[in-house]
Write an enzyme that holds these catalytic residues in place. Structure first.
Site, PDB file in Angstrom:
ATOM      1  N   TYR A 344       0.788  -1.210  -0.050  1.00 26.86           N
ATOM      2  CA  TYR A 344      -0.116  -0.005   0.001  1.00 26.86           C
ATOM      3  C   TYR A 344       0.824   1.345   0.092  1.00 26.86           C
ATOM      4  CZ  TYR A 344      -4.171   2.715   1.285  1.00 26.86           C
ATOM      5  OH  TYR A 344      -5.285   3.767   1.497  1.00 26.86           O
ATOM      6  N   CYS A 345       0.613   2.088  -0.962  1.00 29.44           N
ATOM      7  CA  CYS A 345       1.165   3.509  -1.215  1.00 29.44           C
ATOM      8  C   CYS A 345       2.933   3.117  -1.036  1.00 29.44           C
ATOM      9  CB  CYS A 345       0.786   4.272   0.070  1.00 29.44           C
ATOM     10  SG  CYS A 345       1.470   5.868  -0.232  1.00 29.44           S
ATOM     11  N   VAL A 346       3.785   3.768  -0.165  1.00 31.07           N
ATOM     12  CA  VAL A 346       5.376   3.623   0.018  1.00 31.07           C
ATOM     13  C   VAL A 346       5.536   2.280  -0.007  1.00 31.07           C
ATOM     14  CG1 VAL A 346       5.635   4.220   2.134  1.00 31.07           C
ATOM     15  CG2 VAL A 346       7.353   4.557   0.522  1.00 31.07           C
TER      16      VAL A 346
END
Length: 609
Positions: A344-346
């Site tokens: 998720y995301c970074v």
């Protein structure tokens, strides 16, 4: 001027309005108290600066904004024809406003010179249209800010990055100067203040002082009633255990809730910029609980909230001590060599780095990958690139060098600025002018529960991803290996969200083409959080499917088919189709034969910044 009596709000000209019921003595007394509370708030702000505990980041930000907007002004003023055109455009707008105002004063029914977007909540009070004073303020504001935004759009000769920064700063200034933010220019605020004889201002300034104290000299805006939630009590409550711990992360395994489970376990790699329990909020919103209830064996990384001890840990250490260490433990606990990974995301960016590194080593333990709102190509990375030029990164690196990390409040402030009209100014007005406590909201409680960024890791991320975009170019070096995403041939489920301000859908779409294996690109409605955390039972939003991510994002979207509701069942069907084999849930007791280290959600997630 005629008054519209159809609204439930009383117009200011009505005799029963607060204007006719002002207790002058109480108002004066409360103004005195407000001055006293304001002095306390100012002292709370100045005290850490006087003893050297707080820096001068605001001055740095203002300096960059002034320099950027100065370059924009220079572009327009150095060419006389451009300058005259710009002035004429503004003058035309105000002449139209003047003409419509005169016609309205004469009793004519004339259309306004400027109208707000119907979705703009700032101007919903009827007085913004019914009362000519407030209507004039509103229209003058809209004409001016739209003119300023057009100046940026039409500045074709500016460097693209400089123009992007100018656009960002103009939007920040526009949001800050909105008449809805001030008592004298907001009918709702004026009504409330007079009705309470200024008591709201006293409460608001007291809360302001409390929030500056909480931020140790910086304003830590309260977005939710923090007394309502407790991690492990009514948030992050899915039953599970801590099955492994090192200096970088705790590995959580969740207890099965079905009779049988899928044989292939999943490993979730969340972002370390925030805490993992965005995926395990209240039970009805929990993605983790939903996964467990579908028969998945779920492992989740809970990152440490770093301090100076983690300052020298970069992407390689986070990869080695995060997902790679987790894979080792999952193999020991379950005996499985195949794992489905989710990032998720970074956390997804780190997962992509890990996949490319594993491909270079011939490590095949991850059999499929899912990315939630993840960027691997940062060419179109949105407004966060405003904070990622060489000067800005050097400034961040100087701050991190003082303690070995970037304070969580700095990242939280940056994210809030991306949507300041929704995440900053409504709370400033509600909290510190209306004097009202914000309502309890689990997502905003999580949003305020920020984490620190370790120095080496964050510098590597900013430079290699946002500044130089090395991962998508095949130039990123991690652990002695040059990474090539084209060597990642496993199936990929790539989820973007349509209104994402952190990982724009166009950027995620471009990055999806970096992988060599089959990619299922899915576009969810809403934004970076709500688009991901969208349980099927709520029946909210929608998602689009349009085939492989080929061509341009606009072309893909034009032929994509909209499906109502949550994308979660689509993802689970995709995941299960790859490895449908099941085993008895009794074989997936958290920790296996080893004694767990404690109950989920663990201890790392409870460390405050």
């Amino acid at each position: 001027m005629k008054n519209d009596k159809t609204s439930g709000e009383k117009p200011f000209t009505d005799a029963a309005s607060p204007f006719g019921q002002i207790d002058v003595e109480a108002l004066a007394r409360n103004m005195g108290r407000a001055v006293e509370e304001g002095g306390k708030a100012m002292a709370a702000y100045l005290r850490p600066r006087e003893d050297g505990r707080a820096g001068n980041e605001l001055a740095d930000s203002v300096s960059d904004a002034v320099t950027t907007l100065g370059r924009l002004a220079e572009y327009w003023l150095t060419d006389s024809q451009r300058a005259v055109e710009a002035q004429a455009n503004l003058a035309t707008g105000f002449m139209a406003l003047w003409a419509s105002s005169l016609q309205r004063m004469a009793g004519e029914n004339t259309p306004p010179a400027a109208e707000p977007d119907p979705r703009d909540a700032r101007f919903r009070d009827p007085e913004w249209s019914r009362n000519q004073y407030f209507d004039l303020l509103k229209q003058a504001y809209l004409i001016t800010t739209r003119w300023a935004e057009k100046l940026v759009r039409d500045a074709d000769g500016l460097d693209p990055h400089l123009r992007h920064k100018a656009d960002f700063y103009v939007r920040q200034i526009s949001a800050a100067l909105s008449p809805s933010n001030f008592i004298a220019t907001n009918p709702s605020l004026l009504r409330d203040t007079l009705a309470e004889n200024g008591e709201n201002i006293v409460r608001g300034l007291h809360m302001l002082k409390e929030d500056i104290d909480a931020g140790e000299g910086e304003l830590k805006i309260r977005q939710s009633d923090t007394s309502t939630f407790d991690v492990g009590v009514n948030l992050a409550t899915t039953p599970g255990k801590v099955v492994f711990r090192n200096a970088t992360m705790e590995l959580l395994q969740y207890a099965p809730s079905t009779q049988n489970v899928l044989k292939r376990p999943i490993l979730i790699c969340p972002p370390w910029i925030n805490k993992f329990y965005v995926l395990d909020l209240t039970p009805e919103k929990s993605f983790i609980k939903w996964c467990v209830d579908q028969g998945l064996t779920v492992f989740v990384i809970s990152w440490v909230n770093p301090d100076e001890k983690q300052r020298h840990k970069g992407f390689f250490e986070y990869m080695k001590e995060g997902p790679l260490a987790a894979l080792d433990e999952i193999g020991k606990i379950t005996g499985e060599k195949d794992v489905a990974a989710v990032g998720y995301c970074v956390g997804g960016t780190l997962l992509a780095v890990t996949l490319a590194w594993m491909a270079a080593q011939g490590d095949t333990r991850i059999s499929s990958a899912t990315f939630f709102a993840t960027q691997v190509d940062f060419e179109q990375a949105g407004d966060l690139k405003v904070f990622a030029d060489e000067d800005q990164i050097q400034s961040i690196e100087r701050k991190m060098a003082e303690h070995g990390y970037l304070a969580g409040s700095k990242m939280a402030a940056a994210f809030n600025m991306l949507r300041s009209q929704e995440l900053i100014w409504p709370y400033l007005v509600n909290n510190y002018v209306r004097g009202k406590q914000p309502t309890p909201f689990d997502l905003l409680y999580w949003n305020a529960d920020s984490t620190r960024m370790p120095e080496k890791n964050h510098s590597f991320y900013l430079r290699n991803c946002y500044l130089e975009n090395r991962l998508s170019k095949g130039e990123m070096v991690v652990g002695g290996a040059t990474l090539d995403l084209r060597k990642v041939t496993i199936p990929v489920y790539n989820l973007a969200t349509r209104e994402d301000h952190i990982a724009p859908a166009t950027s995620v779409f471009t990055g999806a083409g970096a992988f060599a294996g089959p990619v299922r690109y899915v576009l969810a409605g809403s934004g970076h959080i709500a688009g991901v955390i969208n349980p099927p039972a709520r029946g909210k939003y929608q998602y689009w499917l349009g085939g492989p991510p080929a061509g341009t994002y606009a072309d893909w979207l034009e032929v994509a088919v909209e499906h109502p509701g949550s994308w979660w069942p689509d993802w689970f069907a995709w995941l299960k189709a790859q490895a449908p084999a099941e085993i008895p849930a009794a074989r997936r007791r958290p920790g296996g034969r080893r004694k767990p280290l404690g109950d989920a959600p663990g201890s790392y997630v409870k460390v405050k910044s």
